[in-house]
Write a protein that holds these residues in place. Sequence first.
Motif, short mmCIF file in Angstrom:
data_model
loop_
_atom_site.label_atom_id
_atom_site.label_comp_id
_atom_site.label_asym_id
_atom_site.label_seq_id
_atom_site.Cartn_x
_atom_site.Cartn_y
_atom_site.Cartn_z
N ASN A 6 -10.84 -15.99 4.16
CA ASN A 6 -12.08 -15.49 4.74
C ASN A 6 -12.57 -16.58 5.66
N LEU A 73 -17.24 -10.44 1.40
CA LEU A 73 -16.18 -10.53 2.42
C LEU A 73 -14.95 -11.26 1.88
N LYS A 76 -12.97 -8.51 0.43
CA LYS A 76 -12.28 -7.76 1.49
C LYS A 76 -11.06 -8.54 1.98
N LEU A 79 -8.25 -8.19 -0.51
CA LEU A 79 -7.66 -6.85 -0.46
C LEU A 79 -6.77 -6.68 0.77
N MET A 80 -7.23 -7.16 1.91
CA MET A 80 -6.44 -7.05 3.13
C MET A 80 -5.14 -7.85 3.01
N SER A 85 -5.67 -0.82 1.59
CA SER A 85 -6.66 -0.25 2.49
C SER A 85 -7.86 0.30 1.73
N GLN A 86 -7.70 0.54 0.43
CA GLN A 86 -8.76 0.98 -0.46
C GLN A 86 -8.52 0.37 -1.84
N LEU A 102 -20.03 -5.17 -1.30
CA LEU A 102 -18.93 -4.68 -0.47
C LEU A 102 -19.00 -3.17 -0.33
N GLU A 106 -19.11 -1.47 3.17
CA GLU A 106 -17.94 -0.70 3.57
C GLU A 106 -17.56 0.30 2.47
N LEU A 109 -13.99 1.55 1.79
CA LEU A 109 -13.02 0.62 1.22
C LEU A 109 -13.02 0.67 -0.30
N VAL A 110 -14.15 1.02 -0.90
CA VAL A 110 -14.32 0.98 -2.36
C VAL A 110 -14.23 2.40 -2.93
#
Length: 270
Positions: A6, A73, A76, A79-80, A85-86, A102, A106, A109-110
């Motif tokens: 991040n 973040l 996120k 996860l990325m 993607s979810q 999060l 978004e 995403l969750v």
Amino acid sequence: MPIAYNGSVALHYEVRGEGETLLLSSGLGGSCDYWAPQINDLSKKFRVVTYDHAGCGKSARAVGPRSVTDFALDMKAVLMAAGASQAHIMGHAVGGMMGLQLALMEPDLVQSLVIANGWGAPDPHIKRCFSVRSNLLRDSGATAYVEAQPLFLYPAPWISKRDAQLRQNARHAPEHMPVEADLLDRIEVFQNYEPSDMALRTLSVPVLCLATADDMLVPWTASKALADRLGNGHFVLFPDGGHASSQTDPTTFDAAVARFHDAYAKELSL
């Protein structure tokens, strides 16, 4: 060793199992090892991602002041990096609030969120407990802080039966916890976290708030209040288990989480 980033903050993470992604986030201690009692069973059904919070464990240390958004973040970024993607998210205390933030930022995403022993607004009792812990850290150092930690996490009989184990764990804990300035900053940021009623009410992500009646650190009423403010909130109260019920009574904890995930899956199939 898998690493997500991040910005310049490096985040150690691990992946086990196959299926839909489930990200686990620990509480203030920040270690992915917190979820050890759950990993084997969850990884039979999910692709489980665990990570050390920024400033903790094998992630970057001495990261400086950060906001709840920064920690969200981090999630996120993990996860990325893990190729998801979810994801479903399960967080303990501040880990749950990271997941909530999060989801508010978004929601696509969750997929679902479990918050164990969390809160959604400043609470006088939580502030009192964190003040004691902060003063202990400042005045007596990390060793004393870690030695006192079980008093806030576990029921007294559970501590009595595992005194030797807890003392052994405490000897190694200071080397994995955040530096003093970062830990004090985290305590300040999360005890004052308070999303707006409108943001919570309009959140469609299904959220399960779990609480225990004998939680020394977070009153169960704080978790109930959060569930009531959510647009798709659900609440389960355990009679005992302390603040860390996922460790003290994993069978009961895991069953409640499984019922929630099963209900969520059934809802999607309709």
